[in-house]
Design a protein around this motif. Structure first.
Motif, mmCIF file in Angstrom:
data_model
loop_
_atom_site.group_PDB
_atom_site.id
_atom_site.type_symbol
_atom_site.label_atom_id
_atom_site.label_comp_id
_atom_site.label_asym_id
_atom_site.label_seq_id
_atom_site.Cartn_x
_atom_site.Cartn_y
_atom_site.Cartn_z
ATOM 1 N N GLN A 1 0.812 -1.214 0.000
ATOM 2 C CA GLN A 1 0.000 0.000 0.000
ATOM 3 C C GLN A 1 0.849 1.270 0.000
ATOM 4 O O GLN A 1 0.418 2.315 -0.488
ATOM 5 C CB GLN A 1 -0.916 0.022 1.236
ATOM 6 C CG GLN A 1 -1.868 -1.162 1.338
ATOM 7 C CD GLN A 1 -2.887 -1.184 0.224
ATOM 8 O OE1 GLN A 1 -3.368 -0.144 -0.207
ATOM 9 N NE2 GLN A 1 -3.223 -2.378 -0.257
ATOM 10 N N LEU B 1 4.069 3.984 -0.618
ATOM 11 C CA LEU B 1 4.838 4.467 -1.748
ATOM 12 C C LEU B 1 6.311 4.302 -1.362
ATOM 13 O O LEU B 1 6.826 5.043 -0.529
ATOM 14 C CB LEU B 1 4.494 5.934 -2.031
ATOM 15 C CG LEU B 1 4.695 6.425 -3.476
ATOM 16 C CD1 LEU B 1 4.064 7.795 -3.670
ATOM 17 C CD2 LEU B 1 6.147 6.469 -3.867
ATOM 18 N N LEU C 1 -1.401 4.466 3.086
ATOM 19 C CA LEU C 1 -0.707 5.140 1.988
ATOM 20 C C LEU C 1 0.295 6.116 2.583
ATOM 21 O O LEU C 1 0.020 7.291 2.790
ATOM 22 C CB LEU C 1 -1.709 5.869 1.090
ATOM 23 C CG LEU C 1 -1.112 6.616 -0.119
ATOM 24 C CD1 LEU C 1 -0.271 5.672 -0.980
ATOM 25 C CD2 LEU C 1 -2.208 7.278 -0.949
ATOM 26 N N GLN D 1 9.604 2.041 -5.842
ATOM 27 C CA GLN D 1 8.871 2.759 -6.878
ATOM 28 C C GLN D 1 9.592 4.029 -7.341
ATOM 29 O O GLN D 1 9.311 4.539 -8.415
ATOM 30 C CB GLN D 1 7.476 3.109 -6.360
ATOM 31 C CG GLN D 1 6.610 1.881 -6.147
ATOM 32 C CD GLN D 1 5.478 2.138 -5.188
ATOM 33 O OE1 GLN D 1 5.526 1.776 -4.021
ATOM 34 N NE2 GLN D 1 4.433 2.781 -5.666
ATOM 35 N N ARG E 1 2.298 4.627 -12.031
ATOM 36 C CA ARG E 1 1.933 4.179 -10.683
ATOM 37 C C ARG E 1 2.384 5.206 -9.647
ATOM 38 O O ARG E 1 1.642 5.516 -8.701
ATOM 39 C CB ARG E 1 2.583 2.827 -10.388
ATOM 40 C CG ARG E 1 2.189 2.280 -9.019
ATOM 41 C CD ARG E 1 2.905 0.982 -8.705
ATOM 42 N NE ARG E 1 2.535 0.495 -7.383
ATOM 43 C CZ ARG E 1 3.201 -0.443 -6.732
ATOM 44 N NH1 ARG E 1 4.256 -1.001 -7.297
ATOM 45 N NH2 ARG E 1 2.813 -0.833 -5.530
ATOM 46 N N THR F 1 0.084 8.280 -9.759
ATOM 47 C CA THR F 1 -1.248 7.961 -9.254
ATOM 48 C C THR F 1 -1.255 7.903 -7.731
ATOM 49 O O THR F 1 -2.158 8.452 -7.067
ATOM 50 C CB THR F 1 -1.738 6.621 -9.832
ATOM 51 O OG1 THR F 1 -1.832 6.725 -11.261
ATOM 52 C CG2 THR F 1 -3.106 6.257 -9.272
ATOM 53 N N GLN F 2 -0.230 7.264 -7.153
ATOM 54 C CA GLN F 2 -0.164 7.177 -5.699
ATOM 55 C C GLN F 2 0.126 8.529 -5.066
ATOM 56 O O GLN F 2 -0.464 8.875 -4.035
ATOM 57 C CB GLN F 2 0.908 6.168 -5.275
ATOM 58 C CG GLN F 2 0.476 4.719 -5.443
ATOM 59 C CD GLN F 2 1.436 3.769 -4.751
ATOM 60 O OE1 GLN F 2 2.456 3.424 -5.325
ATOM 61 N NE2 GLN F 2 1.114 3.353 -3.545
ATOM 62 N N ALA G 1 -3.034 10.540 -5.118
ATOM 63 C CA ALA G 1 -3.965 10.099 -4.079
ATOM 64 C C ALA G 1 -3.525 10.606 -2.707
ATOM 65 O O ALA G 1 -4.360 11.000 -1.882
ATOM 66 C CB ALA G 1 -4.058 8.578 -4.071
ATOM 67 N N MET G 2 -2.227 10.618 -2.481
ATOM 68 C CA MET G 2 -1.706 11.124 -1.216
ATOM 69 C C MET G 2 -1.982 12.620 -1.076
ATOM 70 O O MET G 2 -2.387 13.106 -0.008
ATOM 71 C CB MET G 2 -0.207 10.844 -1.140
ATOM 72 C CG MET G 2 0.423 11.138 0.213
ATOM 73 S SD MET G 2 2.181 10.693 0.227
ATOM 74 C CE MET G 2 2.099 8.902 0.276
#
Length: 252
Positions: free
Chosen positions: A17, A19, A66, A117, A175, A178-179, A182-183
């Motif tokens: 979940q 990053l 996250l 990542q 990816r 996107t993460q 969202a954060m």
């Protein structure tokens, strides 16, 4: 040979979940000529900013998953200094979840094993090695030293500013954004500990508009946007003081 040591003093994140960001050890702790001492490197403001974001996220939701999961990775022959690196990191209160000890030939293996990542380093050759294996990488530039520690500042820019990355980075780049998007959405418009900046070097307002639309398609809304239209980039970078820069090729 690659070895990984978990930091028992830091609550481990859910890597599925979180990053996951890896930072080159040499950018965090620099060798000195004074005995066994080590001084902090250019990545210190970045580490402090990542910790600030995590602290705000957990304060808002104790069950938040996250979060930034930070790894420290050696990219040279420093395995023999492992105890000193771990103790120095803890001494300075840096929130590092895991320490990955490897050498120049196999540090990318440690990044892959830990599902990294984003890899951050001050060495272009290291960034290129990781990129070739499909790991999103970025350089810690000269602005890193003066970047704020109370807010993470990520600059999205066109390739006049950074080096073009291989096509195999597209999934990793998408990816990551996107993460991160969202954060960023976890916080309000004002006083956010995460700031996403956009800058285009050429193309005027149309280029900037297209870039913003592309980012929004990946769930990312910019806090600030700048169209340089051919103007010098240095003064703007000095003003924005991003912790690192990423480009737009892999989101097209």
């Amino acid at each position: 040979m690659v070895s990984t040591i978990a930091n028992v003093d830091v609550k481990q994140k859910d890597s599925s979940q979180a990053l996951v960001i890896a930072i080159s050890c040499s950018a965090v702790l620099e060798d000195t000529d004074e005995g066994d001492g080590q001084k902090l490197g250019a990545a210190l403001p970045l580490l402090e900013a990542l910790q600030t974001v995590n602290r705000h996220l957990v304060a808002a939701n104790s069950a938040e998953s996250l979060l930034f999961d930070v790894l420290l990775v050696t990219t040279d022959e420093r395995q023999q200094q492992s105890a000193r690196i771990v103790s120095s990191t803890k001494h300075h209160g840096l929130e590092v979840s895991r320490f990955c000890f490897s050498g120049r030939e196999d540090f990318v293996e440690s990044l892959l094993e830990n599902q990294v990542q984003l890899f951050l380093t001050a060495e272009p050759q290291e960034a290129a090695q990781a990129s070739q294996k499909g790991i999103l990488s970025a350089l810690l530039g000269q602005q890193s030293w003066s970047s704020p520690s109370e807010q993470l500042r990520v600059l999205f820019c066109d390739n006049d500013v950074i080096t073009t990355t291989p096509a195999n980075l597209k999934p990793a780049t998408q990816r990551f954004w996107t993460q991160l998007g969202a954060m960023r959405e976890r916080f309000g418009v004002l006083d956010s500990p995460v700031s996403i900046l956009v800058m285009t070097a050429h193309g005027g307002r149309q280029k900037l508009g297209d870039t913003l639309v592309t980012l929004r398609s990946h769930g990312v809304n910019a806090d600030e946007a700048y169209s340089l239209a051919g103007a010098p980039q240095g003064p703007v970078l000095d003003l924005l003081r991003p912790h690192f820069l990423l480009g737009d090729d892999d989101l097209k």
